[in-house]
Write a protein that holds these residues in place. Structure first.
Motif, short mmCIF file in Angstrom:
data_model
loop_
_atom_site.label_atom_id
_atom_site.label_comp_id
_atom_site.label_asym_id
_atom_site.label_seq_id
_atom_site.Cartn_x
_atom_site.Cartn_y
_atom_site.Cartn_z
N ILE A 69 -23.31 -8.02 -15.27
CA ILE A 69 -23.42 -9.58 -15.48
C ILE A 69 -22.09 -10.09 -16.23
CG2 ILE A 69 -24.22 -9.15 -17.76
CD1 ILE A 69 -26.14 -11.49 -17.34
N SER A 70 -21.79 -11.32 -15.89
CA SER A 70 -20.55 -11.70 -16.54
C SER A 70 -20.63 -13.22 -16.60
CB SER A 70 -19.30 -11.31 -15.62
OG SER A 70 -19.19 -11.71 -14.41
N ARG A 71 -19.63 -13.77 -17.31
CA ARG A 71 -19.80 -15.28 -17.42
C ARG A 71 -18.03 -15.89 -17.54
NH1 ARG A 71 -23.16 -16.75 -22.26
NH2 ARG A 71 -22.61 -19.03 -21.82
N ASP A 72 -18.09 -16.99 -17.20
CA ASP A 72 -16.83 -17.60 -17.05
C ASP A 72 -17.12 -19.24 -17.84
OD1 ASP A 72 -14.64 -19.24 -16.78
OD2 ASP A 72 -14.06 -18.47 -14.69
N ASN A 73 -17.02 -19.12 -19.12
CA ASN A 73 -17.40 -20.35 -19.83
C ASN A 73 -16.39 -21.53 -19.49
OD1 ASN A 73 -19.36 -19.14 -21.34
ND2 ASN A 73 -18.25 -18.62 -23.09
N ALA A 74 -15.26 -21.32 -19.06
CA ALA A 74 -14.34 -22.46 -18.57
C ALA A 74 -15.04 -23.18 -17.02
CB ALA A 74 -12.97 -22.12 -18.00
N LYS A 75 -15.83 -22.28 -16.28
CA LYS A 75 -16.52 -22.92 -14.92
C LYS A 75 -18.06 -23.04 -15.15
CE LYS A 75 -13.24 -20.48 -12.01
NZ LYS A 75 -13.01 -19.65 -11.20
N ASN A 76 -18.39 -22.85 -16.49
CA ASN A 76 -19.81 -23.14 -16.74
C ASN A 76 -20.84 -22.26 -15.70
OD1 ASN A 76 -19.14 -24.75 -18.80
ND2 ASN A 76 -20.46 -26.63 -17.78
N THR A 77 -20.46 -21.36 -15.52
CA THR A 77 -20.99 -20.07 -14.64
C THR A 77 -21.13 -18.64 -15.13
OG1 THR A 77 -20.09 -21.42 -12.81
CG2 THR A 77 -20.79 -19.36 -12.46
N VAL A 78 -22.41 -18.31 -14.86
CA VAL A 78 -22.48 -16.69 -15.02
C VAL A 78 -22.87 -16.16 -13.70
CG1 VAL A 78 -25.17 -17.22 -15.44
CG2 VAL A 78 -24.08 -15.13 -16.48
N TYR A 79 -22.53 -14.97 -13.56
CA TYR A 79 -22.66 -14.18 -12.53
C TYR A 79 -23.36 -12.89 -12.64
CZ TYR A 79 -18.55 -16.89 -11.44
OH TYR A 79 -17.69 -17.99 -11.37
N LEU A 80 -23.97 -12.19 -11.38
CA LEU A 80 -24.50 -11.12 -11.34
C LEU A 80 -24.10 -10.30 -10.40
CD1 LEU A 80 -26.72 -9.21 -13.06
CD2 LEU A 80 -28.28 -9.90 -11.08
N GLN A 81 -23.14 -9.40 -10.35
CA GLN A 81 -22.78 -8.87 -9.43
C GLN A 81 -23.67 -7.29 -9.06
OE1 GLN A 81 -19.97 -9.05 -7.39
NE2 GLN A 81 -20.72 -7.35 -6.16
N MET A 82 -24.13 -7.31 -7.72
CA MET A 82 -25.29 -6.21 -7.63
C MET A 82 -24.63 -5.36 -6.38
SD MET A 82 -28.81 -8.72 -7.29
CE MET A 82 -28.17 -9.58 -6.08
N ASN A 83 -24.46 -4.01 -6.84
CA ASN A 83 -23.90 -3.15 -5.99
C ASN A 83 -24.96 -2.01 -5.81
OD1 ASN A 83 -21.40 -4.32 -5.98
ND2 ASN A 83 -20.80 -3.23 -7.85
N SER A 84 -24.81 -1.29 -4.63
CA SER A 84 -25.68 -0.13 -4.19
C SER A 84 -27.20 -0.83 -4.34
CB SER A 84 -25.55 0.90 -5.41
OG SER A 84 -24.22 1.50 -5.47
N LEU A 85 -27.44 -1.97 -3.76
CA LEU A 85 -28.64 -2.21 -3.76
C LEU A 85 -29.81 -1.64 -2.88
CD1 LEU A 85 -27.36 -5.93 -3.05
CD2 LEU A 85 -29.04 -5.39 -4.82
N LYS A 86 -30.88 -1.64 -3.43
CA LYS A 86 -31.96 -0.67 -2.88
C LYS A 86 -33.08 -1.79 -2.43
CE LYS A 86 -31.11 2.71 -6.28
NZ LYS A 86 -31.81 3.24 -7.48
N PRO A 87 -33.91 -1.23 -1.31
CA PRO A 87 -35.06 -2.26 -1.21
C PRO A 87 -35.72 -2.78 -2.10
CG PRO A 87 -34.86 -0.35 0.40
CD PRO A 87 -33.95 -0.12 -0.67
N GLU A 88 -35.98 -2.10 -3.22
CA GLU A 88 -37.07 -2.27 -4.43
C GLU A 88 -36.10 -3.42 -5.22
OE1 GLU A 88 -36.14 0.73 -3.60
OE2 GLU A 88 -35.55 1.79 -5.27
N ASP A 89 -35.07 -3.70 -5.16
CA ASP A 89 -34.19 -4.84 -5.68
C ASP A 89 -34.69 -6.14 -4.92
OD1 ASP A 89 -31.52 -3.01 -5.65
OD2 ASP A 89 -32.74 -3.16 -7.51
N THR A 90 -35.44 -6.34 -3.86
CA THR A 90 -35.88 -7.23 -3.02
C THR A 90 -36.63 -8.35 -4.11
OG1 THR A 90 -35.58 -6.46 -0.92
CG2 THR A 90 -37.29 -8.26 -1.17
N ALA A 91 -36.33 -9.44 -4.29
CA ALA A 91 -37.29 -10.27 -5.08
C ALA A 91 -36.44 -11.82 -5.28
CB ALA A 91 -37.14 -9.81 -6.66
N VAL A 92 -37.25 -12.82 -5.61
CA VAL A 92 -36.32 -13.93 -6.05
C VAL A 92 -35.86 -13.84 -7.48
CG1 VAL A 92 -36.76 -16.49 -6.58
CG2 VAL A 92 -38.27 -15.29 -4.75
N TYR A 93 -34.61 -13.97 -7.56
CA TYR A 93 -33.91 -14.02 -8.89
C TYR A 93 -33.66 -15.29 -9.42
CZ TYR A 93 -32.77 -9.13 -7.65
OH TYR A 93 -32.89 -7.62 -7.71
#
Length: 124
Positions: A69-93
């Motif tokens: 997780i990271s954020r850029d307060n200048a852009k009013n945005t938060v990010y979630l970088q998801m790597n090595s995704l698994k089928p069990e990560d399937t969901a609404v985020y």
């Protein structure tokens, strides 16, 4: 503050996605931000949170070492970088905001500010 999540999609197992949550309003930098997810037939669960400064981050054990997780307060945005995704990560985020990171981490039933959700589907 109002939130809009984006970046979801369909990806194969082992792949990556980056979710974004854009916030409106001039007070974004004073809010801690978090990501949650809900799979079909399951309860909503905490994924990750970040303090207003970005100096503190929290992760669910199931995503630790794979998600960032990271954020850029200048852009009013938060990010979630998801790597090595698994089928069990399937969901609404969903992204959420709160003045306190502890509320995001431990008391999500008290959260009042939510984004609309973005679907992440990981195929095996």
């Amino acid at each position: 503050v109002q939130l809009q999540a984006s970046g979801g999609g369909l990806v194969q197992a082992g792949g990556s996605l980056r979710l974004s949550c854009a916030a409106s309003g001039r007070t974004f930098s004073s809010y801690a931000m978090g990501w949650f997810r809900q799979a079909p037939g399951k309860e909503r669960e905490f994924v990750s949170a970040i303090s207003w400064s970005g100096g503190s981050t929290y992760y669910a054990d199931s995503v630790k070492g794979r998600f960032t997780i990271s954020r850029d307060n200048a852009k009013n945005t938060v990010y979630l970088q998801m790597n090595s995704l698994k089928p069990e990560d399937t969901a609404v985020y969903y992204c959420a905001a709160d003045p306190g990171v502890v509320t995001l981490r431990y008391r999500d039933r008290y959260l009042e500010v939510w984004g609309q959700g973005t679907q992440v589907t990981v195929s095996s």
